[in-house]
Write a protein that holds these residues in place. Structure first.
Motif, mmCIF file in Angstrom:
data_model
loop_
_atom_site.group_PDB
_atom_site.id
_atom_site.type_symbol
_atom_site.label_atom_id
_atom_site.label_comp_id
_atom_site.label_asym_id
_atom_site.label_seq_id
_atom_site.Cartn_x
_atom_site.Cartn_y
_atom_site.Cartn_z
ATOM 1 N N LYS A 26 0.925 -1.281 -0.011
ATOM 2 C CA LYS A 26 -0.039 -0.086 0.009
ATOM 3 C C LYS A 26 0.891 1.237 -0.084
ATOM 4 C CE LYS A 26 -3.951 -1.951 2.441
ATOM 5 N NZ LYS A 26 -4.900 -2.033 3.395
ATOM 6 N N LEU A 27 2.028 1.150 0.696
ATOM 7 C CA LEU A 27 2.816 2.377 0.956
ATOM 8 C C LEU A 27 3.490 2.618 -0.500
ATOM 9 C CD1 LEU A 27 3.808 4.574 3.071
ATOM 10 C CD2 LEU A 27 5.874 3.023 3.309
ATOM 11 N N SER A 28 4.037 1.608 -1.039
ATOM 12 C CA SER A 28 4.495 1.773 -2.474
ATOM 13 C C SER A 28 3.639 2.241 -3.553
ATOM 14 C CB SER A 28 5.267 0.374 -3.009
ATOM 15 O OG SER A 28 4.217 -0.529 -3.079
ATOM 16 N N LEU A 29 2.587 2.136 -3.233
ATOM 17 C CA LEU A 29 1.463 2.557 -4.219
ATOM 18 C C LEU A 29 0.855 4.153 -3.840
ATOM 19 C CD1 LEU A 29 -0.602 2.254 -6.590
ATOM 20 C CD2 LEU A 29 -2.311 1.346 -4.899
ATOM 21 N N TRP A 30 0.548 4.085 -2.731
ATOM 22 C CA TRP A 30 -0.042 5.585 -2.272
ATOM 23 C C TRP A 30 0.739 6.568 -2.230
ATOM 24 C CZ3 TRP A 30 -4.659 5.967 -2.987
ATOM 25 C CH2 TRP A 30 -5.741 5.265 -2.887
ATOM 26 N N VAL A 31 2.170 6.196 -1.767
ATOM 27 C CA VAL A 31 3.321 7.541 -1.841
ATOM 28 C C VAL A 31 3.549 8.093 -3.297
ATOM 29 C CG1 VAL A 31 5.670 7.976 -1.641
ATOM 30 C CG2 VAL A 31 4.570 6.625 0.174
ATOM 31 N N PRO A 32 3.532 7.130 -4.281
ATOM 32 C CA PRO A 32 3.803 7.892 -5.692
ATOM 33 C C PRO A 32 2.495 8.571 -6.071
ATOM 34 C CG PRO A 32 4.116 5.626 -5.866
ATOM 35 C CD PRO A 32 4.147 5.986 -4.291
#
Length: 290
Positions: A26-32
């Motif tokens: 989720k972090l790798s998706l929501w950050v960008p």
């Protein structure tokens, strides 16, 4: 009582990659995704809500101010124009070009690729051979030639970039459609007498959309870089209209004295392209289930 032998792990089980934790994915998706949304909001809403001057027609008495000057957060250029304002308005132009080019590529290239794979035969051969010829030529060189012949303008920049984005999208769409064509649900739909246009809209497009969207996210960054290169060479968005490329081109004349003129638009270009590339990779990972 005989001891029960513990089960022996197979090679496949040992070598199988461990699934990534949900919060990492989720972090790798929501950050960008958040960074991309921030860039869009800053460029399209920033000039409206922030108390910054217009990108052109600056006060020459305030020319070449350094960064963090009162009233000019990122300073001014030799013409007295606010650099922050020009970066935000230049981002509007770059993002508009990138979105428009990718939408054209998805619409035309996706349609050509899907039709080519679904119909097959001579239609597939003719379409793909024409696209292969276009792909064989250096796209950047041909884009420069088209932009030079048409002249610098926003419309001509979009046309030149969109023309060479279609073959790449078409190949992705064709490959994705070929993998679908022989699946049972496609065969069942054909046996039920479903017309080709309904097959395309209801069965093919929804299933190849993830691959095309992922590819388009990566294509956004590529288009922004090429548009910046065209503007840098004076073949893209013409001055005095701001663009990250022509801002870098104008700033290189005084790079040693005022590096801020090059650093800030280059940083904006870098962050935007990085955000789209990370978002495209995150979407690919998300949809592939890895």
């Amino acid at each position: 009582m005989a001891a029960v032998d513990a089960p022996v792990a197979t090679v496949a089980e040992v070598d199988a990659p461990r699934p990534r934790r949900a919060w990492v994915r989720k972090l790798s998706l929501w950050v960008p995704a958040g960074l991309t949304a921030f860039v869009f909001l800053a460029c399209f809403l920033g000039p409206v809500v922030l108390p910054i001057p217009a990108p052109v027609g600056g006060n020459v008495l305030e020319s070449s101010l350094p960064s963090f000057s009162p009233g000019h957060l990122l300073g001014t250029d030799p013409n007295g124009n606010d650099i922050l304002s020009r970066i935000l308005h230049g981002g509007r132009a770059s993002l508009f070009v990138a979105v428009t080019v990718n939408l054209i590529g998805l619409a035309l290239g996706g349609l050509l690729g899907a039709l080519s794979a679904y119909i097959g035969g001579k239609v597939d051969t003719v379409i793909m051979r024409v696209l292969d010829v276009l792909i064989a030529f250096p796209s950047l060189v041909l884009t420069l030639a088209v932009a030079q012949s048409l002249g610098p303008s926003l419309t001509n920049t979009i046309f030149a970039l969109a023309f060479f984005s279609i073959p790449a999208v078409a190949r992705v769409a064709r490959a994705a459609t070929l993998s679908l064509r022989e699946l049972p649900f496609m065969t069942a739909a054909e046996l039920a007498g479903t017309p080709w246009w309904r097959m395309l809209l209801r069965h093919i497009v929804p299933n190849i959309a993830p691959q095309l969207i992922t590819f388009s996210m990566l294509g956004m960054g590529t288009v922004i870089v090429i548009e910046g290169a065209l503007s840098f060479l004076g073949l893209g968005i013409p001055a005095p209209n701001p663009s990250w490329g022509n801002m870098i081109s104008e700033g290189q004349a005084s790079l040693s004295a005022t590096p801020d003129l090059v650093i800030w638009p280059s940083l904006a270009l870098f962050i935007t392209v990085l955000a789209f590339n990370l978002l495209g990779e995150a979407l690919r990972t998300q949809w592939s289930g890895r």
